[in-house]
Structures are given as C-alpha cells and as structure tokens.
Design a protein around this motif. Structure first.
Motif, PDB file in Angstrom:
ATOM      1  N   LEU A   1      10.803 -81.062  46.560  1.00 48.33           N
ATOM      2  CA  LEU A   1      10.808 -80.017  45.534  1.00 48.33           C
ATOM      3  C   LEU A   1      11.052 -78.678  46.218  1.00 48.33           C
ATOM      4  O   LEU A   1      10.230 -78.247  47.028  1.00 48.33           O
ATOM      5  CB  LEU A   1       9.466 -79.985  44.798  1.00 48.33           C
ATOM      6  N   ALA A   2      12.160 -78.034  45.905  1.00 46.64           N
ATOM      7  CA  ALA A   2      12.487 -76.787  46.606  1.00 46.64           C
ATOM      8  C   ALA A   2      12.436 -75.572  45.679  1.00 46.64           C
ATOM      9  O   ALA A   2      11.752 -74.590  45.973  1.00 46.64           O
ATOM     10  CB  ALA A   2      13.864 -76.901  47.236  1.00 46.64           C
ATOM     11  N   VAL A   3      13.137 -75.632  44.549  1.00 45.57           N
ATOM     12  CA  VAL A   3      13.261 -74.428  43.713  1.00 45.57           C
ATOM     13  C   VAL A   3      12.326 -74.515  42.503  1.00 45.57           C
ATOM     14  O   VAL A   3      11.876 -75.593  42.116  1.00 45.57           O
ATOM     15  CB  VAL A   3      14.724 -74.220  43.228  1.00 45.57           C
TER      16      VAL A   3
ATOM     17  N   PRO B   1       1.472 -75.775  46.325  1.00 48.40           N
ATOM     18  CA  PRO B   1       2.586 -76.142  47.210  1.00 48.40           C
ATOM     19  C   PRO B   1       2.017 -76.343  48.605  1.00 48.40           C
ATOM     20  O   PRO B   1       0.995 -75.747  48.941  1.00 48.40           O
ATOM     21  CB  PRO B   1       3.476 -74.898  47.215  1.00 48.40           C
ATOM     22  N   ILE B   2       2.672 -77.172  49.394  1.00 49.69           N
ATOM     23  CA  ILE B   2       2.314 -77.281  50.807  1.00 49.69           C
ATOM     24  C   ILE B   2       3.048 -76.162  51.555  1.00 49.69           C
ATOM     25  O   ILE B   2       4.279 -76.069  51.510  1.00 49.69           O
ATOM     26  CB  ILE B   2       2.739 -78.665  51.374  1.00 49.69           C
ATOM     27  N   TYR B   3       2.281 -75.284  52.186  1.00 46.31           N
ATOM     28  CA  TYR B   3       2.854 -74.228  53.037  1.00 46.31           C
ATOM     29  C   TYR B   3       2.436 -74.510  54.479  1.00 46.31           C
ATOM     30  O   TYR B   3       1.262 -74.455  54.805  1.00 46.31           O
ATOM     31  CB  TYR B   3       2.322 -72.844  52.616  1.00 46.31           C
ATOM     32  N   PHE B   4       3.413 -74.807  55.321  1.00 49.47           N
ATOM     33  CA  PHE B   4       3.130 -75.148  56.721  1.00 49.47           C
ATOM     34  C   PHE B   4       1.986 -76.157  56.819  1.00 49.47           C
ATOM     35  O   PHE B   4       0.971 -75.922  57.471  1.00 49.47           O
ATOM     36  CB  PHE B   4       2.876 -73.887  57.556  1.00 49.47           C
ATOM     37  N   HIS B   5       2.169 -77.246  56.063  1.00 47.97           N
ATOM     38  CA  HIS B   5       1.258 -78.404  56.102  1.00 47.97           C
ATOM     39  C   HIS B   5      -0.135 -78.098  55.549  1.00 47.97           C
ATOM     40  O   HIS B   5      -1.078 -78.835  55.815  1.00 47.97           O
ATOM     41  CB  HIS B   5       1.141 -78.988  57.519  1.00 47.97           C
ATOM     42  N   HIS B   6      -0.271 -77.018  54.816  1.00 51.62           N
ATOM     43  CA  HIS B   6      -1.593 -76.684  54.293  1.00 51.62           C
ATOM     44  C   HIS B   6      -1.491 -76.194  52.853  1.00 51.62           C
ATOM     45  O   HIS B   6      -0.395 -76.116  52.291  1.00 51.62           O
ATOM     46  CB  HIS B   6      -2.250 -75.617  55.191  1.00 51.62           C
TER      47      HIS B   6
HETATM   48  C1  LIG Z   1       6.030 -70.386  53.347  1.00 53.84           C
HETATM   49  C2  LIG Z   1       6.448 -71.773  52.957  1.00 53.84           C
HETATM   50  C3  LIG Z   1       6.060 -72.848  53.740  1.00 53.84           C
HETATM   51  C4  LIG Z   1       6.401 -74.153  53.376  1.00 53.84           C
HETATM   52  N1  LIG Z   1       5.988 -75.178  54.168  1.00 53.84           N
HETATM   53  C5  LIG Z   1       6.281 -76.450  53.823  1.00 53.84           C
HETATM   54  C6  LIG Z   1       5.851 -77.551  54.630  1.00 53.84           C
HETATM   55  O1  LIG Z   1       5.165 -77.405  55.634  1.00 53.84           O
HETATM   56  N2  LIG Z   1       6.210 -78.788  54.238  1.00 53.84           N
HETATM   57  C7  LIG Z   1       6.934 -79.029  53.103  1.00 53.84           C
HETATM   58  O2  LIG Z   1       7.194 -80.187  52.789  1.00 53.84           O
HETATM   59  N3  LIG Z   1       7.333 -78.005  52.298  1.00 53.84           N
HETATM   60  C8  LIG Z   1       7.037 -76.720  52.638  1.00 53.84           C
HETATM   61  N4  LIG Z   1       7.424 -75.676  51.818  1.00 53.84           N
HETATM   62  C9  LIG Z   1       8.101 -75.963  50.536  1.00 53.84           C
HETATM   63  C10 LIG Z   1       7.132 -75.967  49.324  1.00 53.84           C
HETATM   64  O3  LIG Z   1       5.963 -76.722  49.595  1.00 53.84           O
HETATM   65  C11 LIG Z   1       7.782 -76.616  48.084  1.00 53.84           C
HETATM   66  O4  LIG Z   1       8.967 -75.960  47.764  1.00 53.84           O
HETATM   67  C12 LIG Z   1       6.856 -76.664  46.892  1.00 53.84           C
HETATM   68  O5  LIG Z   1       7.376 -77.579  45.961  1.00 53.84           O
HETATM   69  C13 LIG Z   1       6.712 -75.339  46.196  1.00 53.84           C
HETATM   70  O6  LIG Z   1       5.774 -75.473  45.142  1.00 53.84           O
HETATM   71  P1  LIG Z   1       5.876 -74.591  43.826  1.00 53.84           P
HETATM   72  O7  LIG Z   1       7.222 -74.869  43.232  1.00 53.84           O
HETATM   73  O8  LIG Z   1       4.744 -75.043  42.976  1.00 53.84           O
HETATM   74  O9  LIG Z   1       5.720 -73.140  44.234  1.00 53.84           O
HETATM   75  C14 LIG Z   1       7.127 -74.371  52.186  1.00 53.84           C
HETATM   76  C15 LIG Z   1       7.539 -73.271  51.396  1.00 53.84           C
HETATM   77  C16 LIG Z   1       7.204 -72.000  51.770  1.00 53.84           C
HETATM   78  C17 LIG Z   1       7.640 -70.834  50.902  1.00 53.84           C
END
Ligand SMILES: Cc1cc2nc3c(=O)[nH]c(=O)nc-3n(C[C@H](O)[C@H](O)[C@H](O)COP(=O)(O)O)c2cc1C
Length: 220
Positions: A169-171, A85-90
């Motif tokens: 993608l959120a959940v 997942p992207i977390y804070f652009h990383h």
């Molecule tokens: C701590 C945190 C930081 C996130 N930062 C971003 C972000 O910078 N940009 C973005 O598009 N989504 C962000 N997201 C959303 C996740 O990238 C997204 O829901 C992703 O699909 C989750 O992947 P997963 O379902 O494989 O865990 C963030 C989520 C979390 C929990």
C-alpha cells in the motif's frame, strides 16, 4: 455494550489504515459498541520524560496534557485499537509517544535476569492492530507485532491480540481502488500489472475482515 478506544495513527486523511479502522468501527457500531476515536496526530500527548515517578504514584506525574483523560478511557475500554502505517518497521511516532505513556500503567522492577512488570490494574482486554505497509513483505511489521505480544503479557494474562495487516500500500486511498485504477498505479510505480487483479480482491476482502473483526469483538 462493549467500549472501544481506537487510535488512528495515519497522518493522511485518506490513509489506507484510516479506512481499515473505519471498517473495523463500522462493524463495532453494528453491534452498538461505544466508541472513542482518537486521531493521534491531533491529540496532545507529550513524550514520556522518563521521570519514573509513575513507579511510585501509580499514574503519570507529568500528565499536563491529554494523557489523564486518554488513560482513564483506555482503562475503561474493553477493546484498544491501534491503526497505523508502518514507518521504518514501527508505528508512527505519535502512537509511539502514546505507547511510552503506557509505562504509567505498571510498576517496573529490575531483576538479575531482566525487567519485571506488574500492572496496577487487572487488564482483560482485546488489543487490535490494523497495519498497512508499502513493502510486499509483511516482515516489516514484525517489530510492532513482537512489541504488542510483549506488551499484552506485561499487562496481564488475560489480554488478547488481533492483527490485520496489508502489504503493498503506497498512496492514499489505494485500498479502495478497483482493478483498473490499481493497474494504472502499478504501472506508475513500476510494479508488475498482473498483480493488480488479485491485490484489488485481497484489499476488498481485507476491509470486510476488518468489519467482521469489529463486529465479532463487539458481540457479547
Ligand atoms: C516515513 C515513512 C516510512 C515508511 N517505512 C516503511 C517501512 O519500514 N516498511 C514498509 O513496508 N512501508 C513503509 N512505509 C510505507 C507506509 O507504511 C505505507 O505506505 C502505508 O500503507 C501508509 O499508510 P496510510 O495510507 O494509512 O498512511 C513508510 C512510509 C513513510 C512515509
């Protein structure tokens, strides 16, 4: 037979990127690839301590964790996959810890104009990024992509980068939802319901693309 090391960087068991990785690996398995799958949240890889001893001894001096084992698997692999997942652009933080330990694969010299990296080994590998993000704008993945474009060049001229990324993608498990479930979710999230139909199609197309990429890269 191609050898793959794949890092799963989602903390969620039913994470969307976990499914992207599953489809990629299913494609690879269909071509008899040998797979080492590593859950970045379960493995014991410490943060780099910045001792810089690797510049002299050509390996990590502090590998009292799983790094020694993982690093030899990385070197032995044809394909290196980071799904995150992207977390804070990383990437997520356990993957960043693993990436920082890549420092031990190269000598780094400060020059007048910047840093010069020389890999200890000859690298000729396929790198794969499977990225999921919440945003509707895939610019959020740009820093990761730029980092990997830089990394593969640092490690040699013959590395390739392959990227599959998906927005909105959120959940957990959303990438597998049908149109009805996606419409219900979008109404809860305050997203326009009209987006659900196309997104459901795009999600299933994307998982097929992950399968095909795994298959194609594993084909000699
Ligand atoms: C701590 C945190 C930081 C996130 N930062 C971003 C972000 O910078 N940009 C973005 O598009 N989504 C962000 N997201 C959303 C996740 O990238 C997204 O829901 C992703 O699909 C989750 O992947 P997963 O379902 O494989 O865990 C963030 C989520 C979390 C929990």
């Amino acid at each position: 037979m191609k050898k793959i090391i794949a890092f799963n960087g989602s903390p969620r068991p039913k994470g969307n990127t976990t499914y992207m990785l599953k489809h990629f690996l299913d494609g690879a398995i269909s071509k008899q690839a040998k797979i080492n799958k590593i859950n970045a949240y379960e493995v014991n890889v410490n943060s780099c301590m910045g001792c810089l001893r690797c510049n002299l001894i050509k390996k990590c001096a502090k590998a009292i964790d799983d790094w020694e084992n993982i690093s030899s698997k990385i070197l032995d692999s044809d394909i290196i996959v980071f799904s995150s997942p992207i977390y804070f652009h990383h990437l997520t933080s356990p993957l960043k810890a693993i990436l920082d330990r890549f420092r031990s694969f190269m000598k780094v010299r400060i020059t007048e104009t910047g840093l010069k990296h020389t890999a200890w080994q000859k690298w000729n590998k396929d790198f794969v990024l499977l990225l999921g993000m919440g945003s509707s704008n895939d610019e959020d993945a740009k820093p990761v992509i730029e980092l990997f474009e830089y990394l593969i060049k640092m490690l040699g001229e013959n590395n390739n980068l392959h990227i599959v990324k998906r927005t909105r993608l959120a959940v957990s498990n959303q990438i597998n939802m049908d149109i009805n479930d996606l419409e219900i979710l979008y109404s809860k999230l305050g997203l326009p319901i009209r987006l659900a139909k196309n997104d459901a199609l795009e999600n299933s197309k994307l998982l097929k693309n992950c399968f095909e990429l795994g298959k194609n890269l594993s084909t000699f």
